[in-house]
Every structure is written in C-alpha cells, then in structure tokens.
Design a protein around this motif. Structure first.
Motif, PDB file in Angstrom:
ATOM      1  N   VAL A 122       1.322  -1.281  -0.042  1.00  0.00           N
ATOM      2  CA  VAL A 122       0.095   0.464   0.176  1.00  0.00           C
ATOM      3  C   VAL A 122       1.208   1.323  -0.232  1.00  0.00           C
ATOM      4  N   VAL A 123       0.691   2.020  -0.886  1.00  0.00           N
ATOM      5  CA  VAL A 123       1.041   3.595  -1.298  1.00  0.00           C
ATOM      6  C   VAL A 123       0.736   4.530  -1.349  1.00  0.00           C
ATOM      7  N   VAL A 124       1.023   5.859  -0.647  1.00  0.00           N
ATOM      8  CA  VAL A 124       0.168   6.722  -0.966  1.00  0.00           C
ATOM      9  C   VAL A 124       1.590   7.820  -0.743  1.00  0.00           C
ATOM     10  N   ARG A 125       0.512   9.061  -0.535  1.00  0.00           N
ATOM     11  CA  ARG A 125       1.680  10.832  -0.860  1.00  0.00           C
ATOM     12  C   ARG A 125       1.655  11.020   0.981  1.00  0.00           C
ATOM     13  N   GLY A 126       1.845  10.382   1.186  1.00  0.00           N
ATOM     14  CA  GLY A 126       1.796  11.235   2.812  1.00  0.00           C
ATOM     15  C   GLY A 126       4.135  12.031   3.891  1.00  0.00           C
ATOM     16  N   ASP A 127       3.239  12.329   4.319  1.00  0.00           N
ATOM     17  CA  ASP A 127       4.575  12.848   5.289  1.00  0.00           C
ATOM     18  C   ASP A 127       4.891  11.876   6.203  1.00  0.00           C
ATOM     19  N   GLN A 128       6.303  11.536   6.166  1.00  0.00           N
ATOM     20  CA  GLN A 128       6.512  10.120   6.367  1.00  0.00           C
ATOM     21  C   GLN A 128       7.083  10.607   7.893  1.00  0.00           C
ATOM     22  N   THR A 129       7.266  11.617   8.673  1.00  0.00           N
ATOM     23  CA  THR A 129       7.680  11.837  10.086  1.00  0.00           C
ATOM     24  C   THR A 129       5.840  12.142  11.067  1.00  0.00           C
TER      25      THR A 129
END
Ligand code: ADP
Length: 259
Positions: free
Chosen positions: A141-148
């Motif tokens: 599952v891959v999203v666009r997001g801020d890892q922290t």
C-alpha cells in the motif's frame, strides 16, 4: 456577538442574507468559545506541574536536607519540567497547524514499511504489559504522505491502544479498499463509552482524566492525529465497545498513477 440581526424579512433575498449572516455569527461565536476553552484548559494543565515544582523548591530551601532528599526533590522537579516541555511542544504544534504554518512534506510512502517500523518500536512496551502486538500487512500500500507525521499518527494510536488495554492484544492492519488505504489499530482494551466517542478528537478531551494523567496523557494525541489525517485528505473513525475494545480506522487516498 450573541446579538441577532433584526431586519424586515420582506423579500427572499434579504431573508436569505439575514439567515446567512446569522449562520456566520453563530460560527464565529462557536470559534471564539472553542478558543476561550482551549486557553482555559491549557492554563489549567500548567498549573499542577508548576505548583509541584514550587512546593518542592520551597520545601528544599526551608531547612537542611540530606543529599538523598535533595536528589529526590530535584528528580521530581525535572520530571515535572519534562512534562511541561512535552505539553508546550504539543500546543505549539497544534497552534502552528491552526495557522497552516506546519507544512506536510508529501512524498510517495510505503505504508507497510511504516507499520513495520512502528510495530518494532512498540514491541518492548507491549511485552512489558504482557500484550501481544501483531501486524497484518495484507498487501503493498503506497500513499502520498509525510513520513514523520504519518509515523507520529500511527505511533499515537498504538501508544493509546497499549495504554488503554490491560490484557489481550493490539493488532495493526493495513490493506487497500477501492482507492483508499485502510490502516487500522484494534485493541481488546477498556473501550470508550458511546457518549464520549463524538468528543475524543477534541483538544484536552479525556474520558477518564485520572487514568489518562496517570498514563502521562494530555488529551491532545487524538487532536493531533485528526489534524494529520485531515492534512492528508483522509478520514479517521473510531468504533468501540466498553470492556471489549476499540478500533481506530484511518483512510488515506492511495498514491495513484505514479507506480
Ligand atoms: P490521552 O493523552 O489522554 O491518551 P488522546 O487524545 O490520545 O489523549 O485520547 C483522548 C482520550 O480518548 C483518552 O484520554 C482516552 O480516554 C480515550 N482513548 C483513546 N484511545 C483509546 C483506546 N485505544 N482505548 C480506550 N480509550 C481510548
């Protein structure tokens, strides 16, 4: 602001305008009320640790003590200062998010890796309480997001699940549902009474103040989670049954078209 506009409702357009203005005034009223409450709650949270620091310092200054006694007073003061430091950090984060100063660093992000990392981080804490911490990564599952921020979100949910679960297990699961990623944290803990469910994402809201404070909570964690999820155009939901457990569901849009 509680004054209402009292204009003739002669024609529809004026009536409509009055209704719109009324609605705006109501919303402003509620926003001011929330702000006042937030300031009052925040001040209240600082009062207790400050009182402890002051009384420890005063007692230490009043007469001679043994080194061990001074040490104990200093340890209490240090712990309270640490507590206040944590509180300030969370309040600042929320204030910056309100002002949209806190920017998300969006990048394609493998949620499976994130789940692996957070699970590993919390294994020790779960084991200490005799809880099983299980991960179920059903697919990639891959999203666009801020890892922290997404790590902070999942860590908050898992931390809560462990805190509020006396025995049993905490399951973190990840899957795709249509065009959404679904990340769930499920526990077999104390649960949340129905009448509180609508409020737990509010700032400083705690179902059981004594229990939460004993566990080191401010009632800000879920407010921060809510902000993180909304900044990702996602949604966070909760289901709970008292004595049986709680499930938090986080829905995030998938990172489509880029892989
Ligand atoms: P806190 O720092 O008090 O844990 P949160 O904002 O993280 O604050 O959570 C708000 C409240 O929601 C908690 O005080 C607790 O009463 C309730 N809560 C959150 N997660 C759970 C859970 N997994 N099980 C039971 N209650 C929970």
């Amino acid at each position: 602001l509680s004054r209402r506009l009292d204009l003739p409702h002669g024609n529809d357009e004026v009536g409509h305008l009055v209704a719109t203005l009324d609605e705006m005034l109501d919303r402003l009223d509620r926003a001011f009320q929330r702000q006042r409450q937030f300031t009052a709650d925040a001040s209240h949270e600082f009062r207790t640790p400050l009182a402890v620091i002051r009384s420890q310092a005063e007692a230490a200054l009043q007469r001679q003590h043994s080194p061990a006694e001074y040490r104990q007073a200093l340890e209490i003061i240090r712990d309270q200062a640490e507590w206040m430091g944590n509180l300030v950090a969370k309040l600042l984060l929320l204030a910056r998010s309100d002002d949209r100063m806190e920017q998300m660093e969006m990048e394609p992000l493998d949620l499976g890796e994130l789940v692996e990392g957070v699970t590993a981080e919390f294994q020790g804490m779960a084991a200490e309480k005799g809880l099983r911490l299980v991960k179920k990564i059903k697919e990639n599952v891959v999203v666009r997001g801020d890892q922290t921020r997404l790590t902070q979100l999942l860590a908050n949910l898992v931390d809560n699940a462990i805190k509020y679960t006396p025995e049993g297990e905490v399951v973190i699961s990840l899957e795709r549902r249509g065009r959404q990623a679904l990340l769930q944290v499920q526990d077999t803990g104390v649960g949340i009474p129905e009448e509180h469910l609508a409020h737990i994402f509010e700032r400083f809201y705690r179902v059981d103040k004594a229990r939460s404070r004993a566990e080191g909570g401010f009632g800000l964690g879920l407010a921060i989670c809510d902000w993180i999820v909304r900044a990702h155009n996602g949604k966070i939901e909760v289901e709970s049954a008292v004595g049986r457990g709680t499930t938090f569901k986080v829905w995030l849009p998938l990172n489509e078209g880029l892989h």
